[in-house]
Design a protein around this motif. Structure first.
Motif, PDB file in Angstrom:
ATOM      1  N   LEU A  49      26.184 -17.912  23.434  1.00 15.93           N
ATOM      2  CA  LEU A  49      25.844 -17.196  22.220  1.00 15.93           C
ATOM      3  C   LEU A  49      24.914 -15.928  22.507  1.00 15.93           C
ATOM      4  N   ILE A  50      25.662 -14.761  22.763  1.00 17.37           N
ATOM      5  CA  ILE A  50      24.847 -13.646  23.492  1.00 17.37           C
ATOM      6  C   ILE A  50      24.577 -12.573  22.363  1.00 17.37           C
ATOM      7  N   THR A  51      23.064 -12.083  22.254  1.00 17.56           N
ATOM      8  CA  THR A  51      23.117 -10.803  21.586  1.00 17.56           C
ATOM      9  C   THR A  51      22.800  -9.808  22.707  1.00 17.56           C
ATOM     10  N   VAL A  52      23.669  -8.722  22.613  1.00 18.24           N
ATOM     11  CA  VAL A  52      23.577  -7.631  23.343  1.00 18.24           C
ATOM     12  C   VAL A  52      22.723  -6.531  22.777  1.00 18.24           C
ATOM     13  N   GLU A  53      21.350  -6.400  23.299  1.00 19.50           N
ATOM     14  CA  GLU A  53      20.422  -5.533  22.805  1.00 19.50           C
ATOM     15  C   GLU A  53      20.473  -4.087  23.209  1.00 19.50           C
ATOM     16  N   PRO A  54      20.218  -3.177  22.320  1.00 19.70           N
ATOM     17  CA  PRO A  54      20.496  -1.790  22.462  1.00 19.70           C
ATOM     18  C   PRO A  54      19.534  -1.072  23.518  1.00 19.70           C
ATOM     19  N   LYS A  55      19.449  -1.962  24.713  1.00 17.22           N
ATOM     20  CA  LYS A  55      18.153  -1.560  25.707  1.00 17.22           C
ATOM     21  C   LYS A  55      18.643  -1.547  27.010  1.00 17.22           C
ATOM     22  N   LEU A  56      18.152  -0.796  27.956  1.00 18.68           N
ATOM     23  CA  LEU A  56      18.303  -1.038  29.359  1.00 18.68           C
ATOM     24  C   LEU A  56      16.971  -1.147  30.009  1.00 18.68           C
ATOM     25  N   PHE A  57      16.956  -2.156  30.882  1.00 13.08           N
ATOM     26  CA  PHE A  57      15.517  -2.417  31.800  1.00 13.08           C
ATOM     27  C   PHE A  57      15.648  -2.089  33.179  1.00 13.08           C
ATOM     28  N   GLY A  58      16.644  -2.096  33.664  1.00 11.50           N
ATOM     29  CA  GLY A  58      17.214  -1.633  35.015  1.00 11.50           C
ATOM     30  C   GLY A  58      16.620  -2.642  36.074  1.00 11.50           C
ATOM     31  N   LEU A  59      15.455  -3.371  35.932  1.00 13.82           N
ATOM     32  CA  LEU A  59      14.919  -4.369  36.698  1.00 13.82           C
ATOM     33  C   LEU A  59      14.682  -5.593  35.867  1.00 13.82           C
ATOM     34  N   GLY A  60      14.652  -6.795  36.295  1.00 11.45           N
ATOM     35  CA  GLY A  60      14.065  -8.053  35.699  1.00 11.45           C
ATOM     36  C   GLY A  60      15.095  -9.211  35.825  1.00 11.45           C
ATOM     37  N   LEU A  61      14.826 -10.292  35.105  1.00 11.79           N
ATOM     38  CA  LEU A  61      15.490 -11.501  35.095  1.00 11.79           C
ATOM     39  C   LEU A  61      16.993 -11.481  34.433  1.00 11.79           C
ATOM     40  N   ASN A  62      18.086 -11.565  35.049  1.00 13.92           N
ATOM     41  CA  ASN A  62      19.506 -11.938  34.753  1.00 13.92           C
ATOM     42  C   ASN A  62      19.432 -13.112  33.771  1.00 13.92           C
ATOM     43  N   PHE A  63      20.424 -13.470  32.877  1.00 11.00           N
ATOM     44  CA  PHE A  63      20.237 -14.480  31.978  1.00 11.00           C
ATOM     45  C   PHE A  63      20.728 -15.659  32.706  1.00 11.00           C
ATOM     46  N   THR A  64      21.046 -15.583  33.967  1.00 13.97           N
ATOM     47  CA  THR A  64      21.130 -17.021  34.757  1.00 13.97           C
ATOM     48  C   THR A  64      20.557 -16.435  36.104  1.00 13.97           C
ATOM     49  N   GLU A  65      19.566 -17.362  36.688  1.00 15.68           N
ATOM     50  CA  GLU A  65      19.246 -17.119  38.016  1.00 15.68           C
ATOM     51  C   GLU A  65      18.916 -18.478  38.860  1.00 15.68           C
ATOM     52  N   GLY A  66      19.545 -18.219  40.035  1.00 21.88           N
ATOM     53  CA  GLY A  66      19.136 -19.405  40.865  1.00 21.88           C
ATOM     54  C   GLY A  66      20.130 -20.172  41.285  1.00 21.88           C
ATOM     55  N   GLU A  67      21.590 -20.081  40.586  1.00 25.43           N
ATOM     56  CA  GLU A  67      22.395 -20.821  41.057  1.00 25.43           C
ATOM     57  C   GLU A  67      23.692 -19.888  41.347  1.00 25.43           C
ATOM     58  N   GLU A  68      24.769 -20.143  42.174  1.00 24.98           N
ATOM     59  CA  GLU A  68      25.812 -19.510  42.150  1.00 24.98           C
ATOM     60  C   GLU A  68      26.799 -20.134  41.254  1.00 24.98           C
ATOM     61  N   LEU A  69      27.277 -19.343  40.523  1.00 24.24           N
ATOM     62  CA  LEU A  69      28.240 -19.853  39.310  1.00 24.24           C
ATOM     63  C   LEU A  69      29.669 -18.923  39.327  1.00 24.24           C
ATOM     64  N   ASP A  70      30.762 -19.675  39.019  1.00 20.05           N
ATOM     65  CA  ASP A  70      32.103 -18.930  38.951  1.00 20.05           C
ATOM     66  C   ASP A  70      32.730 -19.494  37.833  1.00 20.05           C
ATOM     67  N   LEU A  71      32.245 -19.493  36.509  1.00 24.52           N
ATOM     68  CA  LEU A  71      32.943 -19.951  35.178  1.00 24.52           C
ATOM     69  C   LEU A  71      33.558 -18.962  34.462  1.00 24.52           C
ATOM     70  N   ASN A  72      34.708 -19.576  34.029  1.00 24.68           N
ATOM     71  CA  ASN A  72      35.547 -18.641  33.036  1.00 24.68           C
ATOM     72  C   ASN A  72      35.368 -18.870  31.442  1.00 24.68           C
ATOM     73  N   LEU A  73      35.166 -17.801  30.799  1.00 30.94           N
ATOM     74  CA  LEU A  73      35.071 -17.953  29.388  1.00 30.94           C
ATOM     75  C   LEU A  73      35.854 -17.356  28.409  1.00 30.94           C
ATOM     76  N   GLU A  74      35.893 -18.030  27.325  1.00 29.05           N
ATOM     77  CA  GLU A  74      36.867 -17.511  26.221  1.00 29.05           C
ATOM     78  C   GLU A  74      36.168 -16.987  25.207  1.00 29.05           C
ATOM     79  N   LEU A  75      36.505 -15.706  24.543  1.00 27.02           N
ATOM     80  CA  LEU A  75      35.936 -14.967  23.650  1.00 27.02           C
ATOM     81  C   LEU A  75      36.223 -15.492  22.308  1.00 27.02           C
ATOM     82  N   LEU A  76      35.240 -16.271  21.494  1.00 22.40           N
ATOM     83  CA  LEU A  76      35.791 -16.693  20.215  1.00 22.40           C
ATOM     84  C   LEU A  76      35.249 -15.852  19.207  1.00 22.40           C
TER      85      LEU A  76
END
Ligand SMILES: NC(=O)c1ccc[n+]([C@@H]2O[C@H](COP(=O)([O-])OP(=O)(O)OC[C@H]3O[C@@H](n4cnc5c(N)ncnc54)[C@H](OP(=O)(O)O)[C@@H]3O)[C@@H](O)[C@H]2O)c1
Length: 171
Positions: free
Chosen positions: A126-153
């Motif tokens: 469940l993600i809130t997309v905020e009306p902002k850009l930071f350019g640099l910083g922490l992605n919402f996942t860090e440190g593992e390689e992922l390859d997951l598929n999602l379905e929009l509910l």
């Protein structure tokens, strides 16, 4: 038990400028949605770094804080409000199920999210997309390689120019 990862991120996918930044940069609309969702499920799991950034337990919910050295924090624990625990993502989910929770929120941060996604125990995002850009910083996942598929509910505007997206993790 159903585990829902809940995060606020900038339009460029960033959840914090650095690990010490509190999540208080988000819109009022997101804070309201976060409080409602976490109280609905009754339990929130978060990494120690996120807990330090918040600085206090969130009232009215079980705050389960993950640490490799939970015994260090035993004196801070408060029944039904604040617990510190070590364990694999699967063990944490099983622990909450054993405590009677039918669902819980995974509240970050980046490294904890990645660990739980990698382990395959996250059911929804469940993600809130905020009306902002930071350019640099922490992605919402860090440190593992992922390859997951999602379905929009669901996708909806929640106010303050923020959009909430709910995805199911396809397993
Ligand atoms: N925008 C948002 O919605 C949002 C939400 C949450 C957090 N954040 C931000 O994210 C940042 C923090 O993220 P982060 O990636 O640096 O750290 P983090 O994921 O919050 O915490 C990582 C720490 O959690 C502990 N941990 C995680 N999984 C564990 C497990 N399975 N067993 C035992 N311990 C475990 C370890 O603590 P020890 O080192 O103590 O062992 C690890 O170092 C902060 O700036 C915060 O404000 C943003």
């Amino acid at each position: 038990m159903k585990l829902i990862l809940m995060m606020a991120m900038t339009l460029d996918g960033i959840i914090a400028k650095n690990s010490n930044q509190n999540a208080d940069w988000t819109t009022k609309a997101d804070k309201k949605a976060f409080i409602a969702e976490t109280k609905k499920h009754g339990a929130i799991v978060m990494g120690q770094t996120t807990y330090e950034a918040i600085g206090r337990p969130l009232p009215g919910r079980l705050n389960l804080i993950l640490s490799l050295e939970p015994e260090t924090f035993k004196d801070k624990e408060q029944p039904e409000l604040l617990e510190f625990k070590k364990g694999s993502p699967r063990e944490i989910v099983d622990y909450l199920a054993g405590r009677g929770f039918a669902s819980a929120i995974l509240g970050g941060g980046a490294r904890t999210n990645a660990m739980f996604l990698k382990a395959g125990v996250v059911d929804e995002i469940l993600i809130t997309v905020e009306p902002k850009l930071f350019g640099l910083g922490l992605n919402f996942t860090e440190g593992e390689e992922l390859d997951l598929n999602l379905e929009l509910l669901e996708s909806k505007e929640i106010g303050d120019n923020a959009v909430q997206l709910r995805y199911k993790v396809i397993k």
